[in-house]
Design a protein around this motif. Structure first.
Motif, short mmCIF file in Angstrom:
data_model
loop_
_atom_site.label_atom_id
_atom_site.label_comp_id
_atom_site.label_asym_id
_atom_site.label_seq_id
_atom_site.Cartn_x
_atom_site.Cartn_y
_atom_site.Cartn_z
N ASN A 137 0.68 -1.31 0.26
CA ASN A 137 0.05 0.01 0.09
C ASN A 137 0.86 1.16 0.08
OD1 ASN A 137 -2.28 -1.60 0.23
ND2 ASN A 137 -2.52 -1.35 2.24
N ILE A 138 2.04 1.28 -0.43
CA ILE A 138 2.97 2.35 -0.32
C ILE A 138 3.62 2.58 -1.79
CG2 ILE A 138 5.05 3.22 0.27
CD1 ILE A 138 4.36 2.55 3.31
N THR A 139 3.44 3.84 -2.14
CA THR A 139 4.02 4.31 -3.44
C THR A 139 4.88 5.57 -3.17
OG1 THR A 139 2.05 3.41 -4.67
CG2 THR A 139 3.55 4.86 -5.79
N LEU A 140 6.31 5.41 -3.92
CA LEU A 140 6.86 6.86 -3.91
C LEU A 140 6.92 7.46 -5.14
CD1 LEU A 140 7.84 5.37 -1.23
CD2 LEU A 140 10.07 5.99 -1.78
N PHE A 141 6.75 8.83 -5.32
CA PHE A 141 6.95 9.59 -6.38
C PHE A 141 7.69 10.74 -6.46
CE2 PHE A 141 3.10 11.48 -4.39
CZ PHE A 141 3.03 12.79 -4.97
N GLN A 142 8.07 11.17 -7.36
CA GLN A 142 8.71 12.45 -7.79
C GLN A 142 7.85 13.19 -8.51
OE1 GLN A 142 12.79 10.81 -8.35
NE2 GLN A 142 13.40 12.24 -6.49
N ILE A 143 8.21 14.76 -8.81
CA ILE A 143 7.71 15.32 -9.98
C ILE A 143 8.63 16.22 -10.85
CG2 ILE A 143 6.17 17.47 -10.25
CD1 ILE A 143 4.66 16.89 -7.85
N ARG A 144 8.55 15.78 -12.12
CA ARG A 144 9.41 16.41 -13.11
C ARG A 144 8.85 17.80 -13.27
NH1 ARG A 144 10.28 12.58 -17.24
NH2 ARG A 144 12.12 11.69 -16.15
N ALA A 145 9.72 18.90 -13.25
CA ALA A 145 9.24 20.48 -13.58
C ALA A 145 8.99 20.05 -15.10
CB ALA A 145 10.33 21.22 -13.36
N LYS A 146 7.92 20.98 -15.41
CA LYS A 146 7.31 21.30 -16.70
C LYS A 146 8.38 21.36 -18.02
CE LYS A 146 5.74 25.78 -16.37
NZ LYS A 146 4.40 26.64 -16.39
N GLU A 147 9.46 22.34 -17.52
CA GLU A 147 10.42 22.51 -18.65
C GLU A 147 11.52 21.31 -18.96
OE1 GLU A 147 11.83 24.45 -14.54
OE2 GLU A 147 10.20 24.22 -15.85
N PHE A 148 11.27 20.40 -18.13
CA PHE A 148 11.99 19.02 -18.44
C PHE A 148 11.20 18.11 -19.11
CE2 PHE A 148 14.18 21.22 -15.02
CZ PHE A 148 15.55 21.62 -15.60
N THR A 149 9.85 18.19 -19.22
CA THR A 149 9.09 17.19 -20.02
C THR A 149 9.05 17.58 -21.51
OG1 THR A 149 7.06 18.71 -19.87
CG2 THR A 149 7.65 17.28 -17.89
#
Length: 493
Positions: free
Chosen positions: A140-152
């Motif tokens: 039941n555990i998920t880890l996530f990060q966020i990639r800034a829009k300028e790098f998508t």
């Protein structure tokens, strides 16, 4: 099952920063492009989050003000988003072991929920701890990060990246930290001096059993929780939660809710269901500190739990099976409390299947006090990231080693926090607290300890020479000679 988002608040990135040359200054305005705002703006709905628990590691007035400002701005912009601020005091933000233990207890309380952890905010050590906990709990555990829009690719909006917890792709620093935590079964903050070694050896014997309880006795500041943590860390329950509860900090009703949990609406203010400590620590260890302070009514409830190995949450008609080792501690003379009907004898016997008693620092002798002075000098030098240890003048060392330490080891450690805060290179007599610099020597020698023990036994036997000599296993003539040396003239056969 609720879906909960958990993250640290980002001290710098959640707020606007002003750059002046090489200096950065937090302007105190919430950054709507910061990580916390971003996750609410772009990913709350798609991720179906129901609550966001934002963690605060610094309990200073300034930090509390900032995190409350962040919550206020989030509530203004996202009115239907449930946000909870939770304080998780971290003394050393680069100490993975400390952070891991604190977060482990937190996640244990949330195991009935689906948890997503946003790992970007926080120090590298905090991110490392999240990795380790992800591989530790798994379910039941998920880890996530966020990639800034300028790098998508589209450069339109940020991208949510789920972190793989496959051990084959974990970063090297995570693997090293995992091994360090597993290897370090005794906290590095503990110095096992001669008087503690036999106590910790007996603690190892307790740890080898699966569920044998222990009552830890000792004055405040002697290290009772450290000893309890040591038993847990060296047991086959070490991969499960260790949850400590200070029983003296709660009223009866709140302690019942804390230990056993409660149902939503079971009392005023019970806005949601709460998992109790016994249930949250399932498979692990519950440490009940200050057990001598609980009320007679609470003693009955606790005794029933220990006998049945079941808990009944407040407001529920169902009982829940529990599987925990229960360790308890007190600074009170609990056997005397039993004799005076202030503590239930049957509960005492349930808790004191085994007993360990930690000595007061003043009883451990000058040699051990000096060893601890050197230990805390090194420990605090590392914690404050100093290149050199503080020097201690001869006069200051004499005062420190002669002082009585009513607060025991904790008082000595806090004293060195004081020194590393205010002293530059050396500790001198004027740097000592007034109670130390002006105190007379009360550190007890072996002879002092013997006298104290003999007189205590003599008083317990109401001045009876024969009974006292039998209790001490010494000849009556030897006892009489000792009493004469101590100036005790009147005694009974």
């Amino acid at each position: 099952m609720n879906k909960i988002l958990v993250s640290w608040y980002a001290y710098n990135n959640d707020f606007m920063i002003e750059q002046r040359g090489n200096q950065k200054r937090n302007m105190g305005f919430v950054n709507e492009e910061g990580p916390t705002f971003t996750v609410h703006k772009y990913f709350w709905t798609s991720s179906k989050f129901e609550k966001h628990i934002i963690l605060n590691s610094n309990l200073s007035k300034e930090d509390k003000g900032k995190i409350n400002l962040l919550k206020t701005e989030l509530n203004k912009n996202f009115k239907d988003h449930s946000i909870e601020i939770k304080d998780v005091a971290i003394t050393d933000p680069i100490n993975v072991s400390e952070i891991f233990e604190k977060l482990q207890s937190l996640l244990a309380e949330l195991t009935d929920n689906e948890i997503e952890i946003f790992i970007s905010p926080g120090t590298p050590a905090m991110q490392t701890a999240w990795y380790l906990l992800g591989t530790h709990f798994k379910k039941n555990i998920t880890l996530f990060q966020i990639r800034a829009k300028e790098f998508t690719k589209e450069k339109v909006k940020p991208e949510k990246i789920v972190v793989s917890l496959d051990s084959s792709v974990l970063p090297t620093n995570i693997v090293v930290a995992q091994k360090t935590i597993e290897k370090d079964k005794t906290s590095k903050d503990i110095l096992l001096t001669e008087s503690l070694e036999p106590i910790y050896e007996r603690a190892k014997m307790i740890a080898r059993t699966n569920d044998v309880g222990c009552l830890i006795l000792g004055e405040n500041g002697t290290g009772k929780e450290n000893l309890a943590q040591f038993i847990h860390n060296n047991s086959n329950r070490s991969d499960k939660p260790f949850i400590a509860v200070n029983c003296a900090a709660f009223s009866d009703d709140l302690l019942r809710s804390e230990l056993f949990g409660h149902e939503k609406g079971s009392f005023t203010g019970a806005d949601s269901k709460k998992i109790g400590v016994f249930e949250a620590a399932n498979g692990g260890t519950v440490f009940l500190d200050e057990i001598g302070d609980i009320s007679p009514k609470m003693q009955v409830s606790l005794l029933r739990v220990l006998q049945s190995k079941k808990v009944q949450p407040v407001g529920s008609t169902k009982e829940i099976d529990i599987n925990v080792r229960v360790l308890a501690a007190t600074n009170k003379d609990i056997e005397t409390m039993c004799e005076e009907d202030k503590f239930r004898t049957d509960l005492f016997y349930r808790l004191a299947v085994t007993e360990l008693k930690l000595p007061a620092l003043r009883e451990r002798g000058k040699k051990e006090v000096i060893a601890l002075i050197n230990h805390f000098n090194k420990l605090l030098s590392n914690r404050f990231q100093k290149n050199d240890l503080l020097k201690i003048s001869k006069e200051a060392l004499e005062r420190l080693s002669a002082y009585g330490y009513k607060g025991n080891v904790r008082e000595l450690e806090n004293m060195f926090i004081h020194f590393y805060t205010f002293c530059d290179k050396e500790i001198n007599v004027p740097d000592l607290p007034k109670r130390v610099s002006e105190s007379k020597s009360i550190t007890l020698t072996l002879a002092d300890n013997e006298k104290q023990h003999v007189l205590k036994v003599f008083n317990l036997n109401k001045g009876n020479i024969l009974a006292t000599s039998k209790s001490l296993d010494v000849h009556r003539d030897t006892l009489k000679r000792k009493l004469q040396e101590y100036g005790v003239r009147e005694s009974k056969e």
